[in-house]
Design a protein around this motif. Sequence first.
Motif, PDB file in Angstrom:
ATOM      1  N   HIS A  45     -59.629  17.081 -29.434  1.00  0.00           N
ATOM      2  CA  HIS A  45     -59.512  16.511 -27.937  1.00  0.00           C
ATOM      3  C   HIS A  45     -59.384  18.066 -27.160  1.00  0.00           C
ATOM      4  O   HIS A  45     -59.738  18.053 -25.905  1.00  0.00           O
ATOM      5  N   ARG A  46     -58.227  18.880 -27.413  1.00  0.00           N
ATOM      6  CA  ARG A  46     -57.790  20.206 -27.071  1.00  0.00           C
ATOM      7  C   ARG A  46     -58.429  20.883 -26.357  1.00  0.00           C
ATOM      8  O   ARG A  46     -58.830  21.207 -25.162  1.00  0.00           O
ATOM      9  N   MET A  47     -59.125  21.546 -27.321  1.00  0.00           N
ATOM     10  CA  MET A  47     -60.743  21.708 -27.394  1.00  0.00           C
ATOM     11  C   MET A  47     -61.689  21.654 -26.261  1.00  0.00           C
ATOM     12  O   MET A  47     -62.184  21.955 -25.561  1.00  0.00           O
ATOM     13  N   ARG A  48     -62.139  20.211 -25.769  1.00  0.00           N
ATOM     14  CA  ARG A  48     -62.862  18.878 -24.709  1.00  0.00           C
ATOM     15  C   ARG A  48     -62.605  19.930 -23.911  1.00  0.00           C
ATOM     16  O   ARG A  48     -63.630  19.831 -22.975  1.00  0.00           O
ATOM     17  N   VAL A  49     -60.675  20.271 -23.099  1.00  0.00           N
ATOM     18  CA  VAL A  49     -61.148  20.200 -22.731  1.00  0.00           C
ATOM     19  C   VAL A  49     -60.771  21.840 -21.853  1.00  0.00           C
ATOM     20  O   VAL A  49     -60.064  22.433 -20.902  1.00  0.00           O
ATOM     21  N   LEU A  50     -61.241  23.058 -22.736  1.00  0.00           N
ATOM     22  CA  LEU A  50     -60.691  24.274 -22.623  1.00  0.00           C
ATOM     23  C   LEU A  50     -61.536  24.604 -21.288  1.00  0.00           C
ATOM     24  O   LEU A  50     -62.820  24.465 -21.722  1.00  0.00           O
ATOM     25  N   ASP A  51     -61.601  25.220 -20.771  1.00  0.00           N
ATOM     26  CA  ASP A  51     -62.331  26.668 -19.986  1.00  0.00           C
ATOM     27  C   ASP A  51     -62.941  27.240 -20.777  1.00  0.00           C
ATOM     28  O   ASP A  51     -61.889  28.792 -20.506  1.00  0.00           O
ATOM     29  N   VAL A  52     -63.903  27.742 -20.514  1.00  0.00           N
ATOM     30  CA  VAL A  52     -64.521  28.887 -21.406  1.00  0.00           C
ATOM     31  C   VAL A  52     -64.665  29.961 -20.845  1.00  0.00           C
ATOM     32  O   VAL A  52     -65.082  30.938 -21.468  1.00  0.00           O
ATOM     33  N   LYS A  53     -63.860  29.718 -19.465  1.00  0.00           N
ATOM     34  CA  LYS A  53     -64.655  31.513 -18.322  1.00  0.00           C
ATOM     35  C   LYS A  53     -63.094  31.369 -18.405  1.00  0.00           C
ATOM     36  O   LYS A  53     -63.303  32.356 -17.775  1.00  0.00           O
ATOM     37  N   SER A  54     -62.445  30.900 -19.085  1.00  0.00           N
ATOM     38  CA  SER A  54     -60.509  30.851 -18.497  1.00  0.00           C
ATOM     39  C   SER A  54     -60.605  32.686 -20.078  1.00  0.00           C
ATOM     40  O   SER A  54     -60.198  32.098 -20.894  1.00  0.00           O
ATOM     41  N   ASP A  55     -60.127  33.026 -19.559  1.00  0.00           N
ATOM     42  CA  ASP A  55     -59.484  34.191 -21.245  1.00  0.00           C
ATOM     43  C   ASP A  55     -58.278  33.012 -21.192  1.00  0.00           C
ATOM     44  O   ASP A  55     -58.404  34.068 -22.807  1.00  0.00           O
ATOM     45  N   VAL A  68     -66.892  17.534 -38.133  1.00  0.00           N
ATOM     46  CA  VAL A  68     -66.631  17.453 -36.621  1.00  0.00           C
ATOM     47  C   VAL A  68     -66.011  18.993 -36.550  1.00  0.00           C
ATOM     48  O   VAL A  68     -66.198  19.547 -35.713  1.00  0.00           O
ATOM     49  N   VAL A  69     -65.321  19.300 -37.181  1.00  0.00           N
ATOM     50  CA  VAL A  69     -64.144  20.741 -37.096  1.00  0.00           C
ATOM     51  C   VAL A  69     -65.372  21.819 -36.694  1.00  0.00           C
ATOM     52  O   VAL A  69     -65.218  22.442 -35.932  1.00  0.00           O
ATOM     53  N   LEU A  70     -66.502  21.765 -37.886  1.00  0.00           N
ATOM     54  CA  LEU A  70     -67.450  23.245 -38.161  1.00  0.00           C
ATOM     55  C   LEU A  70     -67.806  21.961 -36.859  1.00  0.00           C
ATOM     56  O   LEU A  70     -68.232  23.864 -35.945  1.00  0.00           O
ATOM     57  N   TYR A  71     -68.503  21.918 -36.134  1.00  0.00           N
ATOM     58  CA  TYR A  71     -69.376  20.953 -34.944  1.00  0.00           C
ATOM     59  C   TYR A  71     -68.317  21.920 -33.582  1.00  0.00           C
ATOM     60  O   TYR A  71     -69.144  22.080 -33.113  1.00  0.00           O
ATOM     61  N   VAL A  72     -67.204  21.593 -33.902  1.00  0.00           N
ATOM     62  CA  VAL A  72     -65.815  21.809 -32.857  1.00  0.00           C
ATOM     63  C   VAL A  72     -66.671  23.270 -32.367  1.00  0.00           C
ATOM     64  O   VAL A  72     -66.370  23.972 -31.119  1.00  0.00           O
ATOM     65  N   VAL A  73     -65.993  23.613 -33.595  1.00  0.00           N
ATOM     66  CA  VAL A  73     -65.702  25.803 -34.357  1.00  0.00           C
ATOM     67  C   VAL A  73     -67.085  26.017 -33.175  1.00  0.00           C
ATOM     68  O   VAL A  73     -67.317  27.089 -32.512  1.00  0.00           O
ATOM     69  N   GLY A  83     -58.282  28.862 -27.546  1.00  0.00           N
ATOM     70  CA  GLY A  83     -59.235  28.139 -28.118  1.00  0.00           C
ATOM     71  C   GLY A  83     -59.224  28.668 -29.691  1.00  0.00           C
ATOM     72  O   GLY A  83     -60.178  28.056 -30.575  1.00  0.00           O
ATOM     73  N   ASP A  84     -59.173  30.366 -29.595  1.00  0.00           N
ATOM     74  CA  ASP A  84     -59.866  30.768 -30.040  1.00  0.00           C
ATOM     75  C   ASP A  84     -58.322  30.520 -32.266  1.00  0.00           C
ATOM     76  O   ASP A  84     -59.030  30.184 -33.580  1.00  0.00           O
ATOM     77  N   GLN A  85     -56.949  30.457 -30.786  1.00  0.00           N
ATOM     78  CA  GLN A  85     -56.339  29.684 -31.859  1.00  0.00           C
ATOM     79  C   GLN A  85     -56.799  28.202 -32.732  1.00  0.00           C
ATOM     80  O   GLN A  85     -55.804  28.554 -33.752  1.00  0.00           O
ATOM     81  N   ILE A  86     -56.863  27.451 -31.783  1.00  0.00           N
ATOM     82  CA  ILE A  86     -57.266  26.272 -32.176  1.00  0.00           C
ATOM     83  C   ILE A  86     -58.057  26.257 -33.491  1.00  0.00           C
ATOM     84  O   ILE A  86     -57.948  25.106 -34.286  1.00  0.00           O
ATOM     85  N   CYS A  87     -58.895  27.061 -33.006  1.00  0.00           N
ATOM     86  CA  CYS A  87     -60.593  26.875 -33.840  1.00  0.00           C
ATOM     87  C   CYS A  87     -60.102  27.486 -36.086  1.00  0.00           C
ATOM     88  O   CYS A  87     -59.935  27.011 -36.475  1.00  0.00           O
ATOM     89  N   PHE A  88     -59.015  28.234 -36.041  1.00  0.00           N
ATOM     90  CA  PHE A  88     -58.476  29.032 -35.855  1.00  0.00           C
ATOM     91  C   PHE A  88     -57.502  28.101 -37.504  1.00  0.00           C
ATOM     92  O   PHE A  88     -57.888  28.011 -37.934  1.00  0.00           O
ATOM     93  N   LYS A  89     -56.970  26.998 -36.595  1.00  0.00           N
ATOM     94  CA  LYS A  89     -55.949  26.425 -37.175  1.00  0.00           C
ATOM     95  C   LYS A  89     -56.653  24.649 -37.492  1.00  0.00           C
ATOM     96  O   LYS A  89     -56.390  24.667 -38.787  1.00  0.00           O
ATOM     97  N   MET A  90     -57.591  24.609 -36.439  1.00  0.00           N
ATOM     98  CA  MET A  90     -58.567  23.486 -37.593  1.00  0.00           C
ATOM     99  C   MET A  90     -59.246  23.768 -39.217  1.00  0.00           C
ATOM    100  O   MET A  90     -59.271  22.992 -39.804  1.00  0.00           O
ATOM    101  N   VAL A  91     -59.646  24.895 -39.219  1.00  0.00           N
ATOM    102  CA  VAL A  91     -60.326  25.555 -40.367  1.00  0.00           C
ATOM    103  C   VAL A  91     -58.815  25.583 -41.217  1.00  0.00           C
ATOM    104  O   VAL A  91     -59.420  25.179 -42.485  1.00  0.00           O
ATOM    105  N   SER A  92     -57.506  25.354 -40.891  1.00  0.00           N
ATOM    106  CA  SER A  92     -57.044  26.000 -41.463  1.00  0.00           C
ATOM    107  C   SER A  92     -56.695  24.970 -42.609  1.00  0.00           C
ATOM    108  O   SER A  92     -56.411  24.922 -43.666  1.00  0.00           O
ATOM    109  N   ILE A  93     -56.023  23.911 -41.373  1.00  0.00           N
ATOM    110  CA  ILE A  93     -56.157  22.967 -42.130  1.00  0.00           C
ATOM    111  C   ILE A  93     -56.789  21.830 -42.902  1.00  0.00           C
ATOM    112  O   ILE A  93     -57.012  21.507 -43.723  1.00  0.00           O
TER     113      ILE A  93
END
Length: 163
Positions: free
Chosen positions: A97-107, A148-153, A113-123
């Motif tokens: 849900h958090r990934m869905r609201v991130l603005d990919v134009k914001s550094d 779903v996680v792999l799709y979101v990443v 988002g990178d941290q969340i991707c790593f965290k999701m794959v680790s889980i």
Amino acid sequence: LCLGDGPDASGMPLTRNCSCRGSSGFAHLSCIIRYAEIDGRNSFQSTGNIGAAFQECPNCKQEFQNDLRYHLERARVSFIEKEFSNDHMVHLRALIHRMRVLDVKSDVDKAEGDQICFKMVSIIDEMKGHPSMQRDWKSGGFMKMEAVVLYVVGLFHMNIGSE
């Protein structure tokens, strides 16, 4: 949710990002978060999930929008990590849900988002490595969650233009 009519203790003003009208449509972010946490605990005890209070208005049932949604999804992740981090499926849902609201134009959001991707794959890796989950991996919803996680990443990395 909120009976105040001015800024909250931290100076944040009232907000509205749902379909409620009149004074009932306004609340402080901190009051909405407090309500969502209480509702989430109660829902978890009865259903095993935290319910929709971080996502939709309890009065009009419309999903929260814009900045309010952005801040509530951050609060949801914080709440889950503080209180339910051992429930991997609930944790993964909050991160998605958090990934869905991130603005990919914001550094800043890209870095988050990178941290969340790593965290999701680790889980997911932790779940797959846990003996009690291995035997249920294919028969339960765990394999679907991995997809779903792999799709979101993948979608996140496609949207930011990385490989």
